[in-house]
Design a protein around this motif. Structure first.
Motif, PDB file in Angstrom:
ATOM      1  N   LYS B 230       1.188  -1.380  -8.465  1.00  0.00           N
ATOM      2  CA  LYS B 230       1.770  -0.066  -8.137  1.00  0.00           C
ATOM      3  C   LYS B 230       1.675   0.921  -9.291  1.00  0.00           C
ATOM      4  O   LYS B 230       2.512   1.795  -9.442  1.00  0.00           O
ATOM      5  CB  LYS B 230       3.234  -0.213  -7.690  1.00  0.00           C
ATOM      6  N   ASP B 233      -1.338   5.250  -7.216  1.00  0.00           N
ATOM      7  CA  ASP B 233      -0.887   5.605  -5.885  1.00  0.00           C
ATOM      8  C   ASP B 233      -1.996   5.276  -4.888  1.00  0.00           C
ATOM      9  O   ASP B 233      -3.076   5.865  -4.958  1.00  0.00           O
ATOM     10  CB  ASP B 233      -0.550   7.107  -5.862  1.00  0.00           C
ATOM     11  N   TRP B 234      -1.747   4.328  -3.951  1.00  0.00           N
ATOM     12  CA  TRP B 234      -2.810   3.903  -3.027  1.00  0.00           C
ATOM     13  C   TRP B 234      -3.289   5.041  -2.151  1.00  0.00           C
ATOM     14  O   TRP B 234      -4.401   5.031  -1.637  1.00  0.00           O
ATOM     15  CB  TRP B 234      -2.333   2.751  -2.149  1.00  0.00           C
TER      16      TRP B 234
END
Lengths: 203, 345
Positions: B230, B233-234
């Motif tokens: 994380k 940011d995907w």
């Protein structure tokens, strides 16, 4: 209105550093950024502005009491345009190569902020002698900064100065310096440097 | 700084600095209070900048290893030169500006490494030093250091090199060759000669290109690690890659002979590296989820336009830098509403 309080020489010297049109007031950045690719361009532009500014300040200061306030800007522009035309045609006649590389930037002196600002802020309110000194100081300050900026850009960007090769032949030119980004970067650096120097001097 | 704020006892932190302490005993008392008042943040995660930067370096390791495998030990030397130049620049600038030393946060290491990964493998070493200097000096320190920069420093350094030295910056060498035979990148050969590169070579990275951009496989491994942690940011890689695929296939469906297919778009050039490591830079990309989508979609559209209609074969760098410039605006317009806030006109 400035009554004869400031000594005459200060009308000249304020343009060099304290109120330098480029470094302090950031006026006339358009020609500053556009034509400073070579030292010869920079100094020609500076001299063209010097001629225009001194002559317009002289004339406008002479007729300052005759110009109606409502049409003063238009009057300034007509007078400035006259001298710009003289400068432009003179350069084109005697130094065609310079005229070609400066392109539209000589005619554009008409709308140069420095020239108009000096008329509005100074020449239209001050006697002839002071106005000419003020114009001289401002344009010499302008020319000097243009020359410095153009020299840095030409030396780093092309390896030459006034067309003479001064870097070793193995030198790889930094193309970015003769492109617009280089102009912005170097002008920013110059202003930063002058602010830093100013802060040092004031201490 | 945050630590300091939290240590300040309650009464004092609320008081304006001009007001003098009321009594001389007050500083010694606060330990006895039942409730400690302090300003937010109240809960601190274990993560700090140094830890995140270390994770980014680990995530870049596969890419670096593939780069060294394809382009030889010179690639390793390039990386070391780039990292050393970036760290030294930051240390020197901090020294000159009399600021606290920040090199230990590792962000300069990441900038130097990322910069080298986006450079052609035959670039002279001194140009790498120039690029790293510009990246740290103009790209980061002039704006006020890490967290204040508008543009991704590594990409800014690369853009400066591209504008300064266009010929060395577009000279590519064949991978796995000893005497560095020049070649074209897959995007270049498609743009100028209309030849396609086999997909497997594109995916593995056995093609001409920048040190760290050729192997989609290595980048995806590192990128997934970052997403799993994380630290990225995907939404940005997903929206960026999807937009390129959709927008690219639109043109491919219109004229397959003239425009490349979406798979070629996705795996060629610096898109993977850009999408996973450049466009996800925390500082220079939007902070809101909606903003991240806008960022990725915008970058994707700009990229396809540059690749298909621009003079350059590749546009990842400019697409991300342009969207970096839009980031403050995107943040402003995607700001979530406060609870109970009235609707603005």
């Amino acid at each position: 209105m400035v009554k004869a309080k400031t000594p005459l020489y200060r009308e000249f010297t304020k343009g060099l550093w304290r109120e330098n049109p480029i470094l302090r007031m950031v006026l006339g950045t358009c020609p500053t950024l556009a034509v400073t690719t070579t030292a010869i361009n920079g100094i020609s532009m500076g001299l063209a502005v010097l001629f225009t500014l001194v002559m317009s300040s002289l004339i406008i200061s002479l007729v300052r009491k005759q110009i109606p306030n409502e049409v003063r800007i238009a009057t300034f522009i007509v007078i400035i345009a006259t001298f710009v035309t003289v400068a432009d045609r003179t350069i084109a006649a005697f130094w065609p190569a310079v005229s070609k590389s400066l392109g539209p930037f000589v005619p554009l002196i008409v709308v140069n902020c420095i020239v108009l600002a000096r008329q509005e802020a100074f020449a239209s309110k001050n006697p002839v002698g002071r106005s000419v000194l003020d114009a001289l100081g401002m344009s010499v300050g302008f020319t000097l900064v243009l020359l410095i900026l153009a020299s840095i850009r030409e030396i780093i960007g092309s390896g030459t100065w006034f067309g003479m090769q001064i870097m070793p032949p193995t030198y790889t030119s930094w193309m970015v310096m003769v492109l617009p980004p280089g102009a912005f970067l170097m002008l920013g650096m110059l202003i930063a440097f002058s602010n830093w120097l100013n802060a040092k001097l004031e201490k | 700084m945050e630590e300091k704020i939290q240590k300040v006892p309650a009464g004092e932190s609320q008081m304006p600095k001009v007001a003098p302490a009321k009594t001389s005993e007050s500083p010694s008392k606060p330990e006895k209070r039942a409730f400690i008042l302090s300003s937010s943040p109240h809960i601190q995660a274990e993560e700090d900048v140094a830890k995140i930067m270390r994770a980014v370096v680990y995530a870049l390791l596969p890419t670096a290893v593939f780069g060294i495998y394809f382009f030889g030990w010179r690639a390793l030397v390039m990386m070391l030169v780039g990292i050393a130049a970036a760290v030294l620049t930051e240390a020197l600038l901090n020294l000159v500006q009399k600021k606290p030393q920040t090199i230990s946060d590792g962000s300069a290491v990441v900038t130097g490494l990322l910069l080298v990964l986006t450079l052609p493998p035959s670039l002279p070493y001194w140009m790498i030093i120039v690029g790293a200097f510009v990246a740290i000096f103009i790209g980061k320190q002039l704006f006020g250091g890490l967290g204040y920069n508008i543009f991704n420093p590594a990409l800014l350094g690369r853009a400066f090199l591209q504008a300064s030295f266009p010929i060395p910056m577009t000279t590519w060498t064949m991978p796995r060759t000893i005497d560095a035979i020049t070649t074209a990148t897959p995007l270049g050969s498609f743009k100028f000669e209309k030849t396609l590169t086999p997909y497997l070579n594109l995916f593995m990275g056995n093609v001409g290109g920048c040190v760290g951009e050729t192997s989609a496989l290595a980048i995806i491994i590192g990128g997934l690690f970052l997403l799993y942690k994380k630290y990225a940011d995907w939404r940005i890689p997903v929206s960026y890659l999807t937009t390129v695929a959709i927008f690219g296939s639109l043109f491919w469906l219109i004229n397959p002979a003239k425009y490349p297919d979406p798979i070629f778009h996705l795996f060629s050039g610096g898109l993977m590296l850009g999408a996973f490591f450049m466009a996800t830079d925390m500082v220079t990309t939007p902070v809101t989820p909606k903003g991240s989508w806008i960022f990725g979609i915008g970058a994707g559209i700009i990229l396809v336009i540059i690749r298909l209609f621009g003079g350059l074969p590749e546009g990842v760098m400019y697409s991300i830098l342009l969207m970096n410039a839009f980031t403050p605006l995107i943040n402003r317009y995607t700001r979530p509403k406060f609870f109970g806030e009235a609707k603005h006109v």
